[in-house]
Design a protein around this motif. Structure first.
Motif, PDB file in Angstrom:
ATOM      1  N   ASN A 147      -0.493   0.866  -7.760  1.00  0.00           N
ATOM      2  CA  ASN A 147       0.759   0.306  -8.235  1.00  0.00           C
ATOM      3  C   ASN A 147       0.452  -1.046  -8.855  1.00  0.00           C
ATOM      4  O   ASN A 147       0.055  -1.969  -8.157  1.00  0.00           O
ATOM      5  N   THR A 202       4.360  -1.471 -13.781  1.00  0.00           N
ATOM      6  CA  THR A 202       5.643  -2.119 -13.998  1.00  0.00           C
ATOM      7  C   THR A 202       5.371  -3.370 -14.819  1.00  0.00           C
ATOM      8  O   THR A 202       4.537  -4.187 -14.422  1.00  0.00           O
ATOM      9  N   ARG A 245       7.204   1.189 -16.385  1.00  0.00           N
ATOM     10  CA  ARG A 245       8.599   0.814 -16.237  1.00  0.00           C
ATOM     11  C   ARG A 245       8.739  -0.599 -16.789  1.00  0.00           C
ATOM     12  O   ARG A 245       7.966  -1.486 -16.436  1.00  0.00           O
ATOM     13  N   ASN A 294       9.605  -3.388  -3.308  1.00  0.00           N
ATOM     14  CA  ASN A 294       8.417  -2.822  -3.949  1.00  0.00           C
ATOM     15  C   ASN A 294       7.139  -3.366  -3.326  1.00  0.00           C
ATOM     16  O   ASN A 294       7.126  -4.484  -2.798  1.00  0.00           O
TER      17      ASN A 294
HETATM   18  C1  LIG Z   1       6.089   2.759  -9.475  1.00  0.00           C
HETATM   19  O1  LIG Z   1       6.480   1.402  -9.382  1.00  0.00           O
HETATM   20  C2  LIG Z   1       7.871   1.199  -9.125  1.00  0.00           C
HETATM   21  C3  LIG Z   1       8.118  -0.300  -9.074  1.00  0.00           C
HETATM   22  O2  LIG Z   1       8.512  -0.799 -10.277  1.00  0.00           O
HETATM   23  C4  LIG Z   1       8.280   1.884  -7.839  1.00  0.00           C
HETATM   24  O3  LIG Z   1       9.660   1.732  -7.643  1.00  0.00           O
HETATM   25  C5  LIG Z   1       7.904   3.335  -7.874  1.00  0.00           C
HETATM   26  O4  LIG Z   1       8.182   3.929  -6.632  1.00  0.00           O
HETATM   27  C6  LIG Z   1       6.427   3.498  -8.190  1.00  0.00           C
HETATM   28  N1  LIG Z   1       6.091   4.905  -8.337  1.00  0.00           N
HETATM   29  C7  LIG Z   1       5.104   5.508  -7.639  1.00  0.00           C
HETATM   30  C8  LIG Z   1       4.867   6.949  -7.927  1.00  0.00           C
HETATM   31  O5  LIG Z   1       4.436   4.900  -6.834  1.00  0.00           O
END
Ligand SMILES: *[C@@H]1O[C@H](CO)[C@@H](O)[C@H](O)[C@H]1NC(C)=O
Ligand SMILES: *[C@@H]1O[C@H](CO)[C@@H](O)[C@H](O)[C@H]1NC(C)=O
Ligand SMILES: *[C@@H]1O[C@H](CO)[C@@H](O)[C@H](O)[C@H]1NC(C)=O
Length: 507
Positions: free
Chosen positions: A23, A54, A69, A126
């Motif tokens: 992440n 992100t 994102r 997060n």
């Molecule tokens: C990706 O990052 C976002 C934070 O912006 C989070 O909400 C989301 O769960 C993440 N997706 C995965 C598959 O980890």
């Protein structure tokens, strides 16, 4: 859909320990689009490798980054805002660069931090494995780093700024390392070293007082956290390379990734009208662009006239990035364009010269494509970039304020010479000849830091007291010791001599 499959594959393979997907949070608070553009290929590559990214920035991704994102800080990145008449090119101007970027931070921090998108994002729950953030003119966004408690990597879209080195324990030596706002390359004369040292001290002071201090208050106010201390950063990616900017010693935590934004790019077909203009020029094309921040049409009138008078007599055709429809007295061999695919033009086989302000993106692209340059630096890191290219004999530097008729003609002739062309080709070859591409290097280190959490690359010089780092205490110790030894030997010596003399007298 594809993005989702990649992420699912990634989650599954992470569970099976086949590959690691992380992440990743990217924080790009500065609104200048060119800064973001340096690192965009990195975000694309990370997305392609299945990491979840992100990006907090002013630039909306256009479906060209996977698994991404956006958290948008504003509707618009900043382009075409500067008026060339506001840069005098005087001696004092370069000492005011730090003040200029401090003002820029003042203008942008508060608005960006207040943005609804960011505030809502900060309310979410997060977790991030790694954070990438630009280290530029403020720490007002570093509260975000403190909040997520993950390792973070700094990004510098320029050559290293004066205040970067000490955070990573890199040697700071104005005796031979040029300050970014001071275009002196080594060897420097005594007076140049005096000036370079002053510049370094002024800049470091300016950062501490006029960027870090107000930034800390804003960070606390809008994120609720103290900004992270950059001495704790895991790594710094710098947009420079020793083949261009010269050699300086760096700890392993500072990685040069200059050329990253062009490395995988293939030149695309040009837009039809530009392609035609370029191909049909028997003596080649000269591309003229003063970059994305400066308004091309804010050219002072007398200088515009001077350029046009010289261009009129050239056999080459000129393509000029210019934001308005018309230009007074435009010669027939000049074509105006509001926007141009710069990289594709520079790598076009019929392009013979790039006239630019010496911004690092364009300069790097010219070096990559092997096109000689005529650089007219205006501010910031541009004089240094221009000096670097000039030092390899791969281009000509002409101070903006000296760009008047006679000089322009001479500079153009020199820049179009066979010698400059050959030198640029050789520089281009050295610049591109890497063990691993700068993009792959950056990806490797990001994954390395995410995998191996801990400060294994931290230089022991970080946080050492000033007097210890410069051995002042040790030097003092040896001076005292030496003085004592000299004094004692002198005393003993004179006593002994006196005795001898006495003996002689007795005899
Ligand atoms: C990706 O990052 C976002 C934070 O912006 C989070 O909400 C989301 O769960 C993440 N997706 C995965 C598959 O980890
Ligand atoms: C860095 O991080 C460590 C632990 O994570 C902390 O104790 C320290 O105060 C931080 N700051 C500096 C300047 O080392
Ligand atoms: C640039 O600044 C000069 C002098 O300050 C002014 O006369 C000119 O109109 C400005 N040009 C543009 C395009 O804003």
């Amino acid at each position: 859909m594809l993005a989702r499959i990649v992420v699912v594959w990634c989650v599954v393979s992470t569970l099976m320990q086949l590959a690691d997907c992380y992440n990743v949070l990217v924080v790009f608070g500065h609104p200048g689009k060119s800064h973001y553009d340096v690192f965009k290929p990195l975000f694309q590559e990370l997305g392609e490798r299945g990491h979840n990214i992100t990006i907090i920035s002013h630039v909306k991704t256009q479906g060209d980054i996977q698994n991404v994102r956006d958290v948008l800080l504003s509707d618009q990145p900043v382009v075409n805002v500067l008026n060339m008449s506001s840069f005098t090119g005087s001696w004092i101007q370069k000492f005011l660069e730090a003040e200029m970027i401090a003002k820029f931070a003042e203008l942008t921090c508060e608005a960006a931090l207040q943005s609804e998108n960011l505030q809502n994002f900060l309310l979410e729950d997060n977790k991030f494995d790694i954070i990438l953030t630009e280290l530029f003119n403020t720490n007002c966004f570093y509260g975000i780093l403190t909040k997520y408690k993950s390792p973070y990597i700094g990004l510098s879209s320029t050559y290293m700024l004066s205040w970067h080195a000490s955070w990573f324990g890199a040697p700071v030596s104005p005796s031979y390392i040029p300050d970014i706002y001071m275009a002196y390359l080594p060897p420097m004369s005594f007076l140049q070293r005096v000036e370079n040292t002053l510049m370094h001290l002024v800049n470091v002071f300016w950062y501490k007082v006029f960027m870090e201090k107000p930034g800390t208050e804003l960070s606390l106010k809008y994120t609720g956290y103290e900004p992270a201390d950059l001495h704790n950063a895991s790594l710094l990616f710098v947009n420079s390379h020793y083949t261009l900017h010269g050699v300086r010693p760096l700890p392993p935590s500072i990685v040069e990734v200059g050329g990253m934004h062009v490395v995988n790019r293939k030149a695309n077909q040009l837009p039809k009208n530009i392609e035609k203009w370029t191909n049909e020029s028997p003596s080649g094309l000269i591309y003229f662009s003063m970059g994305s921040l400066v308004k091309g049409h804010s050219f002072p009138e007398n200088q515009l006239k001077a350029f046009l008078n010289v261009f009129r007599k050239l056999p080459q055709r000129i393509l000029w990035k210019w934001e308005t429809e018309t230009m007074k007295d435009k010669p027939d061999n000049v074509m105006l364009t509001k926007w141009a695919p710069q990289f594709d033009i520079l790598c076009h086989p019929n392009t013979v010269l790039f006239i630019s302000h010496g911004g690092l993106l364009g300069t790097t692209e010219a070096v990559h494509c092997g096109v000689p340059t005529l650089l007219l630096p205006i501010f910031g890191d541009q004089p240094l970039n221009a000096e670097a290219v000039k030092s390899h004999g791969a281009g000509v530097k002409l101070k903006w304020k000296d760009a008047i008729k006679k000089n322009i003609k001479e500079a153009l002739e020199e820049a179009l010479s066979t010698e400059k062309k050959q030198n640029m080709k050789a520089l281009s070859k050295r610049f591109r000849d890497r063990l691993v591409s700068p993009l792959q290097t950056a990806v490797y280190w990001i994954e390395y830091i995410a995998k191996n959490t801990g400060q294994y690359l931290r230089s022991p010089a970080i946080n050492m007291p000033f007097y210890q780092y410069f051995l002042l205490d040790v030097i003092l110790f040896y001076l005292v010791l030496f003085s004592v030894v000299v004094y004692v030997s002198f005393k003993l010596g004179s006593k002994c001599c006196a005795r001898k003399k006495n003996k002689i007298k007795v005899n």
